[in-house]
Motif scaffolding. Sequence first.
Motif, PDB file in Angstrom:
ATOM      1  N   THR A  52       0.973  -1.193   0.048  1.00 45.48           N
ATOM      2  CA  THR A  52       0.063  -0.161  -0.178  1.00 45.48           C
ATOM      3  C   THR A  52       0.854   1.300   0.024  1.00 45.48           C
ATOM      4  OG1 THR A  52      -1.815  -1.189   1.167  1.00 45.48           O
ATOM      5  CG2 THR A  52      -1.853   1.088   1.056  1.00 45.48           C
ATOM      6  N   CYS A  53       1.775   1.471   0.956  1.00 39.97           N
ATOM      7  CA  CYS A  53       2.335   2.501   1.164  1.00 39.97           C
ATOM      8  C   CYS A  53       3.785   2.390   0.404  1.00 39.97           C
ATOM      9  CB  CYS A  53       2.732   2.933   2.561  1.00 39.97           C
ATOM     10  SG  CYS A  53       3.371   4.559   2.863  1.00 39.97           S
ATOM     11  N   LYS A  86       4.747   5.625  -5.770  1.00 44.18           N
ATOM     12  CA  LYS A  86       3.376   5.934  -5.995  1.00 44.18           C
ATOM     13  C   LYS A  86       2.442   5.480  -4.726  1.00 44.18           C
ATOM     14  CE  LYS A  86       2.892   7.247 -10.685  1.00 44.18           C
ATOM     15  NZ  LYS A  86       2.244   6.974 -12.082  1.00 44.18           N
ATOM     16  N   ARG A 125      -0.343   4.068  -2.359  1.00 47.51           N
ATOM     17  CA  ARG A 125      -1.589   3.900  -2.979  1.00 47.51           C
ATOM     18  C   ARG A 125      -2.606   4.609  -1.823  1.00 47.51           C
ATOM     19  NH1 ARG A 125      -2.717  -1.534  -2.809  1.00 47.51           N
ATOM     20  NH2 ARG A 125      -4.502  -1.084  -4.427  1.00 47.51           N
ATOM     21  N   CYS A 126      -2.474   5.879  -1.609  1.00 55.49           N
ATOM     22  CA  CYS A 126      -3.383   6.609  -0.585  1.00 55.49           C
ATOM     23  C   CYS A 126      -4.858   6.567  -0.711  1.00 55.49           C
ATOM     24  CB  CYS A 126      -2.925   8.179  -0.507  1.00 55.49           C
ATOM     25  SG  CYS A 126      -1.110   8.530  -0.347  1.00 55.49           S
ATOM     26  N   ALA A 135      -6.351   3.966  -1.510  1.00 58.86           N
ATOM     27  CA  ALA A 135      -6.816   2.409  -1.214  1.00 58.86           C
ATOM     28  C   ALA A 135      -6.299   2.102   0.374  1.00 58.86           C
ATOM     29  CB  ALA A 135      -6.104   1.428  -2.099  1.00 58.86           C
ATOM     30  N   CYS A 136      -5.752   3.318   1.153  1.00 60.88           N
ATOM     31  CA  CYS A 136      -5.040   2.937   2.282  1.00 60.88           C
ATOM     32  C   CYS A 136      -6.061   2.928   3.437  1.00 60.88           C
ATOM     33  CB  CYS A 136      -4.016   3.974   2.736  1.00 60.88           C
ATOM     34  SG  CYS A 136      -3.356   3.970   4.194  1.00 60.88           S
ATOM     35  N   TYR A 189      -3.951   7.622  -5.586  1.00 65.22           N
ATOM     36  CA  TYR A 189      -3.661   6.477  -6.444  1.00 65.22           C
ATOM     37  C   TYR A 189      -4.289   5.324  -5.780  1.00 65.22           C
ATOM     38  CZ  TYR A 189       0.398   9.396  -8.429  1.00 65.22           C
ATOM     39  OH  TYR A 189       0.974  10.139  -8.748  1.00 65.22           O
ATOM     40  N   ILE A 190      -4.596   4.124  -6.454  1.00 64.65           N
ATOM     41  CA  ILE A 190      -5.162   3.111  -5.590  1.00 64.65           C
ATOM     42  C   ILE A 190      -4.632   1.731  -6.427  1.00 64.65           C
ATOM     43  CG2 ILE A 190      -7.426   3.955  -5.341  1.00 64.65           C
ATOM     44  CD1 ILE A 190      -8.741   2.816  -7.643  1.00 64.65           C
TER      45      ILE A 190
END
Length: 212
Positions: free
Chosen positions: A186-187, A191, A193-194, A196-197, A211-212
């Motif tokens: 995730t992190c 990039k 993936r904020c 989807a965090c 970003y996901i």
Amino acid sequence: MNKQKRTEIFRRLREENPKPVTELSYSSDFELLIAVILSAQATDVGVNKATNKLYPIANTPEAIFALGVDGLKKYIKTIGLFNSKAENVIKTCRALIDRHESQVPQTREELEALPGVGRKTANVVLNTAFGQIAMAVDTHIFRVSNRTGIAPGKNVLDVEKRLIRLVPQEFLLDAHHWLILHGRYTCIARKPRCGACLIEDLCEFKDKRDYI
């Protein structure tokens, strides 16, 4: 970042993954030790591919030592730095046989005395194999700790000490697994993936992206 935020961060991480485990494949303390030595500057996936071929043939200090450096290289040649790792693994097997009755020691001092075993490797073994509170700070944990504000530090030892001090006690045993997995999936470095965090609202990173 305050204690309330840290507590909520780890509560959510635990809720999502109640029993986190390493992604390295192993079935004994010794197999874990060798896998972690091999994982330096390599991916867990790459290490698993090699050990999945090695361990059915040799998975004890005596058996791997019997392969010798050249014999071991045939199994781990796909892993980065395999030449020096092969030498360290053979030396470590000899040390385990000679000094530890072929058993993996359970203290940091004894582990770090083994060839190819540094502080991070020792921490992984102490935590994962023996259930001791230890924080193995790799690039993922270093990045997540600094980026989120959980435990910022200038170097890995600084981050390790701050995590041990700042992570609420109830989460300490599994914290390094959660942080590694969060950083790996995730992190991520370039990039994050904020979007989807699950801890985005608690994270103190100032340059968040969707970003996901």
